[in-house]
Scaffold this motif. Structure first.
Motif, PDB file in Angstrom:
ATOM      1  N   ARG A   1       4.438   7.303  -1.153  1.00  0.00           N
ATOM      2  CA  ARG A   1       4.276   7.479  -2.605  1.00  0.00           C
ATOM      3  C   ARG A   1       4.159   6.126  -3.311  1.00  0.00           C
ATOM      4  NH1 ARG A   1       9.419  10.640  -4.131  1.00  0.00           N
ATOM      5  NH2 ARG A   1       9.432  11.798  -2.203  1.00  0.00           N
ATOM      6  N   ALA A   2       5.066   5.207  -2.927  1.00  0.00           N
ATOM      7  CA  ALA A   2       5.042   3.889  -3.579  1.00  0.00           C
ATOM      8  C   ALA A   2       3.713   3.189  -3.310  1.00  0.00           C
ATOM      9  CB  ALA A   2       6.210   3.039  -3.087  1.00  0.00           C
ATOM     10  N   MET A   3       3.211   3.348  -2.085  1.00  0.00           N
ATOM     11  CA  MET A   3       1.932   2.701  -1.765  1.00  0.00           C
ATOM     12  C   MET A   3       0.789   3.341  -2.545  1.00  0.00           C
ATOM     13  SD  MET A   3       2.138   1.817   2.287  1.00  0.00           S
ATOM     14  CE  MET A   3       0.554   0.978   2.284  1.00  0.00           C
TER      15      MET A   3
ATOM     16  N   ASP B   1       0.988   4.752  -5.456  1.00  0.00           N
ATOM     17  CA  ASP B   1       1.086   4.273  -6.843  1.00  0.00           C
ATOM     18  C   ASP B   1       0.514   2.866  -6.982  1.00  0.00           C
ATOM     19  OD1 ASP B   1       2.310   6.608  -7.714  1.00  0.00           O
ATOM     20  OD2 ASP B   1       4.332   5.864  -7.302  1.00  0.00           O
ATOM     21  N   ASP B   2       0.881   2.006  -6.042  1.00  0.00           N
ATOM     22  CA  ASP B   2       0.391   0.622  -6.127  1.00  0.00           C
ATOM     23  C   ASP B   2      -1.114   0.541  -5.925  1.00  0.00           C
ATOM     24  OD1 ASP B   2       2.696  -0.633  -6.797  1.00  0.00           O
ATOM     25  OD2 ASP B   2       3.284  -1.110  -4.755  1.00  0.00           O
ATOM     26  N   LEU B   3      -1.594   1.360  -4.993  1.00  0.00           N
ATOM     27  CA  LEU B   3      -3.030   1.336  -4.703  1.00  0.00           C
ATOM     28  C   LEU B   3      -3.833   1.791  -5.934  1.00  0.00           C
ATOM     29  CD1 LEU B   3      -4.909   0.612  -2.464  1.00  0.00           C
ATOM     30  CD2 LEU B   3      -4.566   2.854  -1.451  1.00  0.00           C
TER      31      LEU B   3
ATOM     32  N   ASP C   1      -2.854   1.589  -8.945  1.00  0.00           N
ATOM     33  CA  ASP C   1      -2.667   0.539  -9.945  1.00  0.00           C
ATOM     34  C   ASP C   1      -3.691  -0.594  -9.730  1.00  0.00           C
ATOM     35  OD1 ASP C   1      -1.430  -0.770 -12.045  1.00  0.00           O
ATOM     36  OD2 ASP C   1      -0.006  -1.795 -10.742  1.00  0.00           O
ATOM     37  N   VAL C   2      -3.840  -1.013  -8.480  1.00  0.00           N
ATOM     38  CA  VAL C   2      -4.781  -2.110  -8.187  1.00  0.00           C
ATOM     39  C   VAL C   2      -6.225  -1.639  -8.370  1.00  0.00           C
ATOM     40  CG1 VAL C   2      -5.614  -3.720  -6.416  1.00  0.00           C
ATOM     41  CG2 VAL C   2      -3.177  -3.257  -6.600  1.00  0.00           C
ATOM     42  N   LEU C   3      -6.529  -0.450  -7.851  1.00  0.00           N
ATOM     43  CA  LEU C   3      -7.904   0.043  -7.967  1.00  0.00           C
ATOM     44  C   LEU C   3      -8.307   0.260  -9.426  1.00  0.00           C
ATOM     45  CD1 LEU C   3      -8.125   2.586  -4.997  1.00  0.00           C
ATOM     46  CD2 LEU C   3      -9.212   0.351  -5.151  1.00  0.00           C
TER      47      LEU C   3
ATOM     48  N   ASP D   1     -10.004   0.101   1.544  1.00  0.00           N
ATOM     49  CA  ASP D   1      -9.118   0.943   0.727  1.00  0.00           C
ATOM     50  C   ASP D   1      -9.871   2.095   0.042  1.00  0.00           C
ATOM     51  OD1 ASP D   1      -8.980  -2.141  -0.118  1.00  0.00           O
ATOM     52  OD2 ASP D   1      -9.958  -0.957  -1.665  1.00  0.00           O
TER      53      ASP D   1
ATOM     54  N   ARG E   1      -7.758   5.182   0.575  1.00  0.00           N
ATOM     55  CA  ARG E   1      -7.176   5.155   1.923  1.00  0.00           C
ATOM     56  C   ARG E   1      -6.040   4.162   2.043  1.00  0.00           C
ATOM     57  NH1 ARG E   1     -11.470   5.554   5.840  1.00  0.00           N
ATOM     58  NH2 ARG E   1     -10.592   3.695   6.788  1.00  0.00           N
ATOM     59  N   TRP E   2      -5.003   4.540   2.714  1.00  0.00           N
ATOM     60  CA  TRP E   2      -3.938   3.609   3.075  1.00  0.00           C
ATOM     61  C   TRP E   2      -3.188   4.138   4.284  1.00  0.00           C
ATOM     62  CZ3 TRP E   2      -3.396   7.374  -0.501  1.00  0.00           C
ATOM     63  CH2 TRP E   2      -2.189   8.051  -0.620  1.00  0.00           C
TER      64      TRP E   2
ATOM     65  N   TYR F   1      13.020   4.825  -3.963  1.00  0.00           N
ATOM     66  CA  TYR F   1      11.709   4.374  -4.452  1.00  0.00           C
ATOM     67  C   TYR F   1      11.717   2.864  -4.679  1.00  0.00           C
ATOM     68  CZ  TYR F   1       7.259   4.271  -6.839  1.00  0.00           C
ATOM     69  OH  TYR F   1       5.966   3.989  -7.170  1.00  0.00           O
TER      70      TYR F   1
ATOM     71  N   SER G   1       5.828  -1.731  -0.681  1.00  0.00           N
ATOM     72  CA  SER G   1       4.435  -1.467  -1.053  1.00  0.00           C
ATOM     73  C   SER G   1       3.799  -2.677  -1.737  1.00  0.00           C
ATOM     74  CB  SER G   1       4.326  -0.229  -1.936  1.00  0.00           C
ATOM     75  OG  SER G   1       4.773  -0.496  -3.232  1.00  0.00           O
TER      76      SER G   1
ATOM     77  N   VAL H   1       0.486  -3.344   0.075  1.00  0.00           N
ATOM     78  CA  VAL H   1      -0.731  -3.129  -0.721  1.00  0.00           C
ATOM     79  C   VAL H   1      -1.151  -4.425  -1.421  1.00  0.00           C
ATOM     80  CG1 VAL H   1      -1.738  -1.867  -2.678  1.00  0.00           C
ATOM     81  CG2 VAL H   1      -0.211  -0.683  -1.092  1.00  0.00           C
TER      82      VAL H   1
ATOM     83  N   PRO I   1      -4.687  -1.887   3.290  1.00  0.00           N
ATOM     84  CA  PRO I   1      -3.346  -1.524   2.812  1.00  0.00           C
ATOM     85  C   PRO I   1      -2.525  -0.768   3.861  1.00  0.00           C
ATOM     86  CG  PRO I   1      -4.963  -1.083   1.108  1.00  0.00           C
ATOM     87  CD  PRO I   1      -5.725  -1.441   2.353  1.00  0.00           C
TER      88      PRO I   1
ATOM     89  N   PRO J   1      -6.928  -8.037  -8.766  1.00  0.00           N
ATOM     90  CA  PRO J   1      -7.602  -8.652  -7.615  1.00  0.00           C
ATOM     91  C   PRO J   1      -8.909  -9.335  -7.979  1.00  0.00           C
ATOM     92  CG  PRO J   1      -7.716  -6.259  -7.495  1.00  0.00           C
ATOM     93  CD  PRO J   1      -6.786  -6.583  -8.619  1.00  0.00           C
TER      94      PRO J   1
END
Lengths: 135, 240
Positions: free
Chosen positions: A28-30, A32-34, A36-38, A48, A60-61, B16, B23, B27, B64, B104
């Motif tokens: 879940r945390a990944m 959310d971060d992904l 956020d970055v995308l 990704d 994708r992660w 979390y 993460s 990530v 990631p 990024p």
């Protein structure tokens, strides 16, 4: 900045939020971060993000030794991305098995039959133990 | 609710919070590595060579969650990019703020060599400003005052940024704003010292710092002449 939207079933359930609560907290945390970055990236690219057929794409992660995918498509505005289904992927097999077909069906349902709905993506602040036990 | 507030709300859950740290590594680092590599125009194979690793490992490190990072790996990547690496414990709010700022497409860390070039450009800019001041007749002084006023207006949003943090500052590092700032300065004063600095072919990446520091000096000299007795003395002598 890309705005993410979640698919809602004809019954009104947010299927992305429900799926989110069924995956591990690390995944879940990944996720959310992904997102956020995308959301800030002008051009999405492999690894990704991968374009699939018929205008679908997958975010994708990898986490917990599993490949996670969230299949979606651009929606309405150029900077809107609709999340249609979350799944995992191993050796060319999706779980749930027909994830791409389901994503396509959901998109077509929205586009042509007005079945289902959308809402602004917002990861649940906390998932209840009941939701998590569904995994 | 802002994205920051939503992140903070999710962090109330201890599991979390712990996952969030992971993460940010799993990530955040792949995007940083890819951004640094692409800024240098390197393919993965070139980075692999510079870091003494195999290309598939670089590929995994840019995906990631696909690679486990340890400090030695990060140290080798830092060496390959010729940038510094900071590993430190911070409050969660600081990590959240970093993740909010991280973009990024705008993540740009100059190599040591580029930093050196930047410092040299600052010295050149200061010398150019000194020379400009030293022209020293009334018309030049008036022009300088006008220039300083307009520059102040054009650069006001950026002048509150502490010099030491200039590269870390989202305002300055945002490429769009750099260009806006640069074009504001160049457009108004194509033949001024900064216009000449641009014409001299200095790398674009070093200009904002040079401009910031040089412009600050000009403003200081123009608006508080007493602070620079030598320059004002010269101007007064010329005017007389």
């Amino acid at each position: 900045m890309t705005r993410f939207l979640d698919y809602k079933s004809p019954a009104g359930n947010n299927l992305i939020a429900e799926w989110y609560c069924r995956i591990s907290v690390e995944a879940r945390a990944m996720f959310d971060d992904l997102l956020d970055v995308l959301s800030k990236k002008a051009i999405w690219s492999y690894p990704d993000f991968k374009r699939l057929d018929d205008g679908l794409g997958e975010i994708r992660w990898k986490c917990d030794k599993k490949q996670y995918r969230v299949i979606g498509c651009s929606w309405k505005e150029p900077q809107g991305y609709l999340l249609l289904i979350g799944c995992t992927h191993k050796q060319d097999i999706y779980d749930p098995p027909d994830a791409i077909g389901t994503a396509d069906k959901r998109r077509r349902g929205l586009q042509f039959e007005r079945k289902g709905g959308i809402c602004e993506h917002q990861s649940p602040e906390d998932c209840t133990p009941e939701e998590q036990s569904l995994s | 609710m802002s994205t920051r507030a939503r992140k903070i709300a999710r962090l109330k859950n201890k599991a979390y919070r712990d996952a969030f740290i992971g993460s940010q590594i799993s990530v955040g680092l792949p995007f940083q590595i890819r951004a640094l590599r692409e800024q240098r125009g390197w393919k993965q194979s070139r980075l692999a060579m510079e870091a003494g690793m195999l290309q598939p490992r670089i590929s995994a490190m840019e995906s990631p969650g696909a690679a486990k990072f340890n400090l030695e790996t990060l140290r080798r990547l830092a060496s390959a990019f010729d940038v510094a690496l900071m590993v430190r414990f911070v409050p969660f709010s600081e990590l959240v703020d970093w993740s909010e700022r991280f973009d990024p497409d705008k993540f740009n860390i100059p190599s040591f060599k580029d930093e050196q070039a930047s410092e040299e450009s600052v010295r050149q800019a200061e010398a150019a400003v000194e020379a400009y001041v030293a022209i020293g007749h009334e018309a030049a002084r008036a022009a300088l005052g006008n220039w300083a006023q307009q520059l102040e207006a054009a650069t006001q949003p950026f002048l509150t940024t502490p010099t030491a943090n200039i590269w870390a500052s989202p305002e300055i590092s945002a490429t769009g704003k750099q260009r806006k700032w640069l074009s504001a300065v160049q457009g108004q004063y194509p033949t001024g010292p900064y216009g000449r600095l641009v014409e001299s072919g200095a790398p674009f990446s070093v200009l904002p710092l040079a401009l910031y520091q040089g412009v600050s000096n000009v403003l200081e000299k123009a608006t508080i002449p007493a602070k620079n007795q030598a320059a004002t003395g010269l101007l007064s002598a010329q005017a007389a």
